[in-house]
Motif scaffolding. Structure first.
Motif, PDB file in Angstrom:
ATOM      1  N   ILE A   1       3.513  28.481  23.530  1.00 36.37           N
ATOM      2  CA  ILE A   1       3.038  28.828  24.875  1.00 36.37           C
ATOM      3  C   ILE A   1       2.358  30.194  24.873  1.00 36.37           C
ATOM      4  N   ASP A   2       1.375  30.305  25.716  1.00 39.22           N
ATOM      5  CA  ASP A   2       0.596  31.540  25.796  1.00 39.22           C
ATOM      6  C   ASP A   2       0.938  32.261  27.095  1.00 39.22           C
ATOM      7  N   PRO A   3       1.644  33.385  27.006  1.00 33.95           N
ATOM      8  CA  PRO A   3       2.116  34.044  28.228  1.00 33.95           C
ATOM      9  C   PRO A   3       1.125  35.044  28.826  1.00 33.95           C
TER      10      PRO A   3
ATOM     11  N   ILE B   1      13.829  21.546  21.881  1.00 25.93           N
ATOM     12  CA  ILE B   1      13.404  22.883  22.298  1.00 25.93           C
ATOM     13  C   ILE B   1      11.888  22.924  22.529  1.00 25.93           C
ATOM     14  N   VAL B   2      11.149  22.205  21.710  1.00 24.67           N
ATOM     15  CA  VAL B   2       9.693  22.189  21.909  1.00 24.67           C
ATOM     16  C   VAL B   2       9.371  21.536  23.248  1.00 24.67           C
ATOM     17  N   GLY B   3      10.020  20.429  23.539  1.00 25.42           N
ATOM     18  CA  GLY B   3       9.816  19.740  24.811  1.00 25.42           C
ATOM     19  C   GLY B   3      10.168  20.641  25.986  1.00 25.42           C
ATOM     20  N   ALA B   4      11.300  21.341  25.860  1.00 25.81           N
ATOM     21  CA  ALA B   4      11.751  22.214  26.941  1.00 25.81           C
ATOM     22  C   ALA B   4      10.757  23.351  27.172  1.00 25.81           C
ATOM     23  N   LEU B   5      10.255  23.925  26.090  1.00 23.84           N
ATOM     24  CA  LEU B   5       9.291  25.024  26.232  1.00 23.84           C
ATOM     25  C   LEU B   5       8.023  24.540  26.936  1.00 23.84           C
ATOM     26  N   ILE B   6       7.565  23.363  26.543  1.00 22.17           N
ATOM     27  CA  ILE B   6       6.358  22.814  27.168  1.00 22.17           C
ATOM     28  C   ILE B   6       6.609  22.586  28.659  1.00 22.17           C
ATOM     29  N   GLY B   7       7.792  22.016  28.967  1.00 21.16           N
ATOM     30  CA  GLY B   7       8.137  21.722  30.355  1.00 21.16           C
ATOM     31  C   GLY B   7       8.091  22.964  31.223  1.00 21.16           C
ATOM     32  N   PHE B   8       8.719  24.028  30.720  1.00 18.09           N
ATOM     33  CA  PHE B   8       8.721  25.282  31.471  1.00 18.09           C
ATOM     34  C   PHE B   8       7.301  25.806  31.632  1.00 18.09           C
ATOM     35  N   ALA B   9       6.534  25.799  30.538  1.00 20.45           N
ATOM     36  CA  ALA B   9       5.200  26.390  30.574  1.00 20.45           C
ATOM     37  C   ALA B   9       4.304  25.688  31.586  1.00 20.45           C
TER      38      ALA B   9
ATOM     39  N   ILE C   1       3.909  28.579  34.135  1.00 27.27           N
ATOM     40  CA  ILE C   1       2.685  29.343  33.893  1.00 27.27           C
ATOM     41  C   ILE C   1       1.448  28.520  34.231  1.00 27.27           C
ATOM     42  N   GLY C   2       1.519  27.240  33.977  1.00 26.46           N
ATOM     43  CA  GLY C   2       0.357  26.375  34.192  1.00 26.46           C
ATOM     44  C   GLY C   2       0.050  25.631  32.904  1.00 26.46           C
TER      45      GLY C   2
END
Lengths: 421, 228
Positions: free
Chosen positions: A77-79, A120-128, A132-133
């Protein structure tokens, strides 16, 4: 920024708790599965497996675990868009950790072979996506990870296939298999030590501030290989021909040579797992700590504090001791078809592939590479029967895990955002 | 606390399909090994003993049938096997036919009080001896299956089993010769015997011959495993 200043300690505490929960799950199930092969082949007892796991899991996490953590933290993810509101990233990482851990628990109790990495990859994508968008997700990187789920088991399978063919050529298909087994065993053990340490050393142990040149890495890897092989020789010398067992199965004595050899692949498996899967739990944890301690710097490239790796290692070990031993017991009794020689080939192939993948920074799944490796042994016509439906289950679990982790992470993200305000 | 165990490996690795085949063959083998005793009892005209031995054969045949049925149930189409699934099923089918044949012979001897004509006694003994030999060879061949898997059906083990297959085929060929001889002998004396008994003797001899035919079929199935 005010939110972080006000709740920084609580956030770090939560991150450590969630990180421990996640790594506990990893140890209770994932690592236990990886070590179960050695237990099943009768190479190590459950107690020994736990001991090996404690030492080598830590070593793997500390020595080779750095790169994967970076990928988890920054690659997916790009913050950039939330530099002004760093607390969003903190909520996101906490949500991702919790979501992955909960999903791991649910799936494990249902008997689905999900991967900690996928969770964890799925969760990170979900949050992003919600935090963030969708643009913030590095879809190219995600694509690479998805591709690696196919490629990494394929590599593991190919190496295992070749190893099986080599044991056949050098040992089983010869006039005197037992003598040849004893003769070539040290070379195989050398290979275990050499490959694992070379791959670990090759890119240097940068985060430990140890820089080695190529030749230095090579030299050290050879030394470690020689060391492991001489320890192996000590064990193998004691193997005696068992004519009683040979009456039932011609290669029974030969398999006895592979039993101590599996001790080394068990160590490398734990090492490989530590280098790769610990990062799943501590990557987000490290991100939270980096943001909070820097007072809200999202983009800064901080060093990974070694104590975080220790938190991860501790969680894993606790998971292994509290529940993992039971998993190993059941797994161990179920996979008796994996003889020591087959198990050796599969584990060496899997461990090499995992460490190789961790060096390139791709968060791959240890369990699925091991499955790929076992398939490789099967394709060499070396295993009586493999159930292809299980492969289908695994593929389904891969597909399901990403959205499941993502949805849960979204829910937890909004919850945390609401609580902290 | 939920016990967590989702090892994909535990499910992926199915029990070897070769072990039950060997177990089945051992049962079939014990069944065939009762044949000489059965005929010995017949020679001695101990009908009670014949019935008892036939009972034992029946028990072993049922046991073999059970193993075969379980085997078939546990052979889903989704298994990745080192050999063709159909060939494995045909192999156990041929093994099973051997036990069926032995049971048939024993039942014929139980249902009718048969008297062995002296002229065919020698030939009958030879026939039984040859059958024992070929079944022993076939069993030894099947016992090599584990090792064949271990070396991927190639190399030395491949050659060893190839030789065993050749051995079974040669034995079958020899047995055919004995079979012809016994049939011919029976023909020369058939006018002196009761016609119905003659008919049954032809049947019994044929059934004994069938056993070695099945053994040869087993060898042919194994040959398919070896071919690439």
């Amino acid at each position: 920024m005010e939110v972080i200043a006000a709740y920084g300690t609580i956030m770090i505490t939560l991150a450590v708790i969630f990180g421990l929960y996640m790594t506990w799950g990893i140890g209770a199930n994932d690592l236990a599965n990886a070590m179960g092969t050695s237990v099943g082949a009768g190479a190590v007892t459950v107690k020994q497996a736990i001991g090996i796991a404690i030492v080598f899991e830590f070593a793997g996490a500390v020595l080779a675990g750095g790169n994967v953590t970076k990928t988890i933290r920054k690659g997916i993810i790009d913050p950039t868009n939330i530099i002004a509101t760093p607390e969003i990233l903190v909520y996101g990482m906490l949500a991702a950790l919790l979501a992955a851990a909960v999903w791991l628990m649910i799936a494990s109790s249902k008997g689905w072979p999900v991967s900690t990495t996928h969770s964890i990859v799925g969760a990170l994508i979900g949050f992003a996506v919600v935090g963030i968008g969708p643009d913030a997700v590095n879809w190219g990187k995600v694509g690479k990870i998805v591709a690696s789920w196919v490629i990494s088991p394929a590599i593991g399978g190919t190496i295992a296939f070749l190893l099986v063919l080599s044991t056949r050529k050098l040992i089983f298909d010869t006039e005197n298999p037992l003598r040849n087994a004893k003769k070539y065993a040290p070379y195989y053990i050398f290979l275990v030590g050499f490959i694992i340490s070379l791959v670990t050393l090759f890119k240097g142990l940068a985060h430990l501030h140890i820089e080695l040149t190529g030749p230095q890495s090579f030299g050290l890897a050879i030394c470690i290989g020689l060391l492991t092989s001489s320890i192996g020789m000590f064990f193998i010398r004691k193997v005696k021909e068992d004519t009683e067992a040979d009456r039932d199965f011609h290669f029974a004595s030969v398999e006895k040579v592979f039993t101590p050899m599996m001790l080394f692949t068990a160590c490398s498996m734990a090492f490989a797992h530590g280098s790769n899967d610990v990062a799943n739990g501590i990557g987000p944890l490290a991100a939270v700590i980096s943001i909070v301690t820097s007072g809200g710097e999202v983009m800064q490239s901080s060093e990974m504090p070694v104590w975080i790796l220790f938190v991860g290692g501790t969680g894993i070990v606790v998971g292994l001791v509290t529940l993992g031993y039971r998993v190993m017991l059941t797994v161990g009794t179920k996979i008796t078809e994996l003889t020591p020689s087959r198990g050796f080939c599969a584990e060496l192939a899997a461990a090499s592939t995992v460490v190789l993948a961790s060096r390139t920074g791709l968060p791959v799944s240890t369990t699925h590479i091991l499955v790929g490796a076992v398939l490789g042994v099967g394709l060499a016509r070396g295993i009586g029967a493999l159930d292809l439906r299980v492969i289908l289950n695994i593929i389904v679990s891969w597909i399901v895990t990403l959205p499941a982790g993502a949805i849960m992470a979204m829910v937890f993200f909004f919850f945390l955002k609401g609580v902290f305000g | 606390m939920v016990a967590m165990s989702t090892n994909p490996l535990a499910g992926l690795l199915r029990k070897s399909p070769f072990k039950p085949i060997q177990e089945h063959m051992r049962t079939v083998f014990s069944c065939v090994m009762l044949l000489p005793a059965l005929f010995d009892a017949l020679y001695r005209k101990e009908q009670g003993e014949v019935t008892e031995l036939a009972g034992q054969i029946g028990v072993l045949e049922t046991e073999a049938d059970g193993i075969k049925a379980t085997y078939r149930h546990n052979m889903p189409k989704t298994l990745l096997l080192p050999v063709d699934r159909k060939d494995l099923l045909s192999l156990i089918h041929e093994q099973d036919s051997v036990a069926d044949g032995v049971e048939k012979i024993s039942q014929l001897l139980v249902n009718r009080d048969m008297t062995v004509p002296d002229a065919i006694k020698g030939g009958l003994d030879e026939l039984l001896e040859g059958t024992m030999e070929i079944i022993t060879q076939a069993k030894n061949m099947v016992e090599e299956l584990d090792e064949l898997v271990h070396v991927g059906f190639s190399g030395r083990e491949h050659d060893k089993v190839s030789r065993m297959i050749d051995g079974v085929r040669k034995s079958e060929h020899n047995l055919d010769k004995i079979l012809k001889k016994v049939n011919r002998t029976l023909f020369t004396i058939e006018k002196e015997l009761d016609p119905v008994s003659v008919m049954f003797w032809y049947r019994i001899i044929e059934e004994i011959g069938n056993i070695s035919d099945h053994a040869e079929n087993m060898a042919d199935r194994l040959l398919l495993f070896l071919s690439k």
